[in-house]
Motif scaffolding. Sequence first.
Motif, mmCIF file in Angstrom:
data_model
loop_
_atom_site.group_PDB
_atom_site.id
_atom_site.type_symbol
_atom_site.label_atom_id
_atom_site.label_comp_id
_atom_site.label_asym_id
_atom_site.label_seq_id
_atom_site.Cartn_x
_atom_site.Cartn_y
_atom_site.Cartn_z
ATOM 1 N N ILE A 165 0.837 -1.204 0.000
ATOM 2 C CA ILE A 165 0.000 0.000 0.000
ATOM 3 C C ILE A 165 0.868 1.249 0.000
ATOM 4 O O ILE A 165 0.635 2.188 -0.771
ATOM 5 N N ARG A 166 1.871 1.276 0.853
ATOM 6 C CA ARG A 166 2.776 2.424 0.910
ATOM 7 C C ARG A 166 3.416 2.674 -0.449
ATOM 8 O O ARG A 166 3.442 3.809 -0.951
ATOM 9 N N ASN A 167 3.929 1.623 -1.067
ATOM 10 C CA ASN A 167 4.612 1.783 -2.349
ATOM 11 C C ASN A 167 3.653 2.241 -3.442
ATOM 12 O O ASN A 167 4.010 3.050 -4.305
ATOM 13 N N ARG A 168 2.419 1.737 -3.398
ATOM 14 C CA ARG A 168 1.428 2.109 -4.409
ATOM 15 C C ARG A 168 1.044 3.589 -4.279
ATOM 16 O O ARG A 168 0.977 4.316 -5.277
ATOM 17 N N VAL A 169 0.805 4.042 -3.062
ATOM 18 C CA VAL A 169 0.412 5.438 -2.842
ATOM 19 C C VAL A 169 1.560 6.382 -3.210
ATOM 20 O O VAL A 169 1.363 7.390 -3.905
ATOM 21 N N LEU A 170 2.768 6.062 -2.766
ATOM 22 C CA LEU A 170 3.890 6.974 -2.977
ATOM 23 C C LEU A 170 4.427 6.958 -4.406
ATOM 24 O O LEU A 170 5.234 7.820 -4.769
ATOM 25 N N SER A 171 3.965 6.013 -5.201
ATOM 26 C CA SER A 171 4.396 5.990 -6.610
ATOM 27 C C SER A 171 3.620 6.994 -7.460
ATOM 28 O O SER A 171 3.932 7.205 -8.629
ATOM 29 N N LYS A 172 2.601 7.646 -6.854
ATOM 30 C CA LYS A 172 1.761 8.609 -7.576
ATOM 31 C C LYS A 172 2.207 10.037 -7.269
ATOM 32 O O LYS A 172 2.798 10.301 -6.223
ATOM 33 N N PRO A 173 1.862 10.978 -8.174
ATOM 34 C CA PRO A 173 2.123 12.390 -7.880
ATOM 35 C C PRO A 173 1.253 12.829 -6.695
ATOM 36 O O PRO A 173 0.148 12.312 -6.512
ATOM 37 N N PRO A 174 1.690 13.766 -5.883
ATOM 38 C CA PRO A 174 2.977 14.484 -5.964
ATOM 39 C C PRO A 174 4.110 13.785 -5.231
ATOM 40 O O PRO A 174 5.241 14.258 -5.231
ATOM 41 N N TYR A 175 3.810 12.628 -4.603
ATOM 42 C CA TYR A 175 4.787 11.981 -3.736
ATOM 43 C C TYR A 175 5.975 11.424 -4.517
ATOM 44 O O TYR A 175 7.092 11.373 -4.011
ATOM 45 N N ASN A 176 5.728 11.024 -5.769
ATOM 46 C CA ASN A 176 6.804 10.403 -6.536
ATOM 47 C C ASN A 176 7.839 11.398 -7.040
ATOM 48 O O ASN A 176 8.810 11.027 -7.692
ATOM 49 N N ALA A 177 7.652 12.683 -6.736
ATOM 50 C CA ALA A 177 8.679 13.674 -7.059
ATOM 51 C C ALA A 177 9.896 13.526 -6.143
ATOM 52 O O ALA A 177 10.958 14.080 -6.433
#
Length: 269
Positions: free
Chosen positions: A156-168
């Motif tokens: 879940i953490r990896n899925r959420v953080l792979s999206k903008p704006p976190y993946n910046a």
Amino acid sequence: MHALSLAFDTQRLAEKSEELSSDRQLFKRGKWLIDDLNISEGESVLDIGCGTGLLAEYVADIVGPAGSVTGIDPLPLRIDIARRKIRANLEFQVGNAYDLSEFPENHFDTVYLNAVFHWLGEKEQPLQQIHRVLKAGGHLGLNSGSKDHPFHLEKIRNRVLSKPPYNAFSESLSRFPHLVSVPELVWLLDRNQFSINKVEVQNNIFTLANPEDAIDFSHSSSFANFIGHLPEALRDSAMDEIKQELERLRTAEGIRLEGHRIVAIAAKK
């Protein structure tokens, strides 16, 4: 590969780790690991990544006054809490798996890492250090997350953080913890002169009352590397998204988190 940051830990997280570990699977699975190691009275034992010292305290009671347990951890706040556990045969100090040079060769009967091996980005140097400080025939025990069966919360953490704006932020794309598969672990142990007594994959299931408890557990066990790299302005929104995903795992008993853990027992050749 990004290194874990030790700078995110706080007094609150350290205290929370003590509180959550005492009645959670982390401590229970640690006791099962100790059972597998058949630690005996009079042994000299090293706990690497001891955290707040709950498991080391348990082992100190097993080895008795003729034995000794040393716990090391790179997080000073957790060592401060561990030092509240007073036993004549128990000591704690700040240290890490990459440098055990303060301990003499052939010193310990047993070395164990409870839910620690998967936090080590580079794994051969720690195994070499452990091999050096173990007595001939001494035992190594570890349990670690499984690369082939990652924990629900990690996914879940990896899925959420792979999206903008976190993946910046490059750390968002890092895969923490640093998991291994069974073949990789077998290869590492054999390459570093350990004979394997047991390697098996076991279910690793947590049921927590609510998403907040799940995030608290992840924050404390990862010393805030879960989302600690994000700017403060983004942390709340990331947490909200993670909580929404966690709600989908709710059962009548609570939030059910599933994964698997590798348990390995080996001896120094």
